[in-house]
Design an enzyme around this catalytic site. Sequence first.
Site, mmCIF file in Angstrom:
data_model
loop_
_atom_site.group_PDB
_atom_site.id
_atom_site.type_symbol
_atom_site.label_atom_id
_atom_site.label_comp_id
_atom_site.label_asym_id
_atom_site.label_seq_id
_atom_site.Cartn_x
_atom_site.Cartn_y
_atom_site.Cartn_z
ATOM 1 N N GLU A 93 0.795 -1.246 -0.232
ATOM 2 C CA GLU A 93 0.089 -0.022 -0.030
ATOM 3 C C GLU A 93 0.813 1.360 -0.051
ATOM 4 O O GLU A 93 1.771 1.420 0.837
ATOM 5 C CB GLU A 93 -0.995 0.012 1.190
ATOM 6 C CG GLU A 93 -1.863 1.304 1.396
ATOM 7 C CD GLU A 93 -2.644 1.042 2.454
ATOM 8 O OE1 GLU A 93 -2.378 0.641 3.484
ATOM 9 O OE2 GLU A 93 -3.940 1.771 2.498
ATOM 10 N N LYS A 132 -9.853 2.674 -2.406
ATOM 11 C CA LYS A 132 -9.996 1.907 -1.210
ATOM 12 C C LYS A 132 -11.208 2.180 -0.653
ATOM 13 O O LYS A 132 -11.858 3.551 -0.441
ATOM 14 C CB LYS A 132 -8.646 2.483 -0.296
ATOM 15 C CG LYS A 132 -8.707 1.754 1.376
ATOM 16 C CD LYS A 132 -7.584 2.377 1.829
ATOM 17 C CE LYS A 132 -7.479 1.747 3.285
ATOM 18 N NZ LYS A 132 -6.010 2.056 3.905
ATOM 19 N N CYS A 140 -5.802 -2.775 2.228
ATOM 20 C CA CYS A 140 -5.426 -2.890 3.752
ATOM 21 C C CYS A 140 -6.478 -3.034 4.562
ATOM 22 O O CYS A 140 -7.190 -4.233 4.788
ATOM 23 C CB CYS A 140 -4.579 -1.763 3.947
ATOM 24 S SG CYS A 140 -3.985 -1.966 5.841
HETATM 25 N N1 URP Z 1 -3.539 1.387 5.882
HETATM 26 C C1 URP Z 1 -4.524 0.890 6.649
HETATM 27 O O1 URP Z 1 -5.659 0.809 6.451
HETATM 28 N N2 URP Z 1 -4.349 0.446 7.993
HETATM 29 C C2 URP Z 1 -5.234 0.372 9.057
HETATM 30 C C3 URP Z 1 -4.655 -0.684 10.119
HETATM 31 C C4 URP Z 1 -5.056 -2.125 9.888
HETATM 32 O O2 URP Z 1 -6.191 -2.445 9.131
HETATM 33 O O3 URP Z 1 -4.446 -3.223 10.258
#
Ligand code: URP
Length: 416
Positions: free
Chosen positions: A145, A220, A257
């Site tokens: 990401e 996203k 993510c």
């Molecule tokens: N980049 C992101 O969405 N991180 C959030 C933390 C997670 O989902 O573990």
Amino acid sequence: MEKTDGIGNENGSTEEKQSFKDGSICGYNSLHHLLSANLKPQLYQEVSWLLLGLNCGKALETIVPPESAKALSSKHDFDLQAFKFSADKELLREPRVVRVGLIQNCIALPTTAPISDQKKAIFEKLGPIIDAAGASGVNILCLQEAWMMPFAFCTREKRWCEFAEPVNGESTQFLQEFALKYNIVIISSILERDINHGETLWNTAVIIGNHGNIIGKHRKNHIPRVGDFNESTYYMEGNTGHPVFETAYGKIAVNICYGRHHPLNWLAFGLNGAEIVFNPSATVGELSEPMWPIEARNAAIANSYFVGSINRVGTEIFPNPFTSGDGKPPHPDFGHFYGSSHFSAPDASCTPSLSRYKDGLMISDMDLNLCRQLKDKWGFRMTARYELYADTLASYLKPDFEPQVISDPLLHKKSF
Ligand SMILES: NC(=O)NCCC(=O)O
């Protein structure tokens, strides 16, 4: 077994604690290395199949990467692992084997370096790893990401918006050359600036075709507001739905993510026909590590597709300490991004993980015939009750929704 950097000892010496601080597990690259170094071979084999499952009744086979890829991994110090998911032979369909790669990496320069230098350095770092993927005959490659920048969204400072690029910006152009050179489909997760819509920002995956063309993009869907991950300061929830991209090597999708915590997000990509779903991520140990090996694997099983999970590596220090409204003192970093990229298959098998602290390239062959074979075996698509779920969701969305709870009439009686 791969040599590890610094072995911890039983009495918890300084050496052990230091190596742990580096992001290792007591001096080991990954849980798998820790187990293989410390268990008797037969015990290790038993534990391995319980942890990683079986593919076509056997432990997952390894592949030997070509010497040129191995040389790049030694020279540039990145973890290189390669595996093979098989499917049963079919009488009417030929095997549909694709070779897929995942790249995890730490940032190349401190976050205080000029932005253009940081970008240049990350391109230079990624080049040899992509070359290793190309030399290994990878067909589809996914990066982590927002690979083209530090994961600055914890800070809430607007200075990091300068890293944003249009979909056809310099990061895409950099990767288009590799796509063309190696005939690879590349999934590139960037901070997008949408010039045509008021220069707005998005967290976007760009899908680059194997001819170097841009096939499309996905934004996203779910933006975290957890711990230090306050990303809604920078971009809003995506508006691209759940697209599946039909590429030369199969139907792929990207669940970026935090979307991995949402089973319906995974489901929607499956309903649209995805055969491989990538989950480019940035997440830290204290927050999510116990969830990491479970969620993707569960999605692969429930939706009868392969999942490629990628996480960043290392600790990124920002110039100004920040807080997250959780009562913790101001701090300049998220904590350790624990890497551990891996593949999961629809038959519940999965690869071991890449290093917890080193850059890495994970490669796997996968026979996409396995997706339909698992649909036929378990019938999840037929036994699912989509109409019931649709009714429940439709009623849940109404302001006068009442949860369907039937209480024991005796529950609130004082005595009986
Ligand atoms: N980049 C992101 O969405 N991180 C959030 C933390 C997670 O989902 O573990």
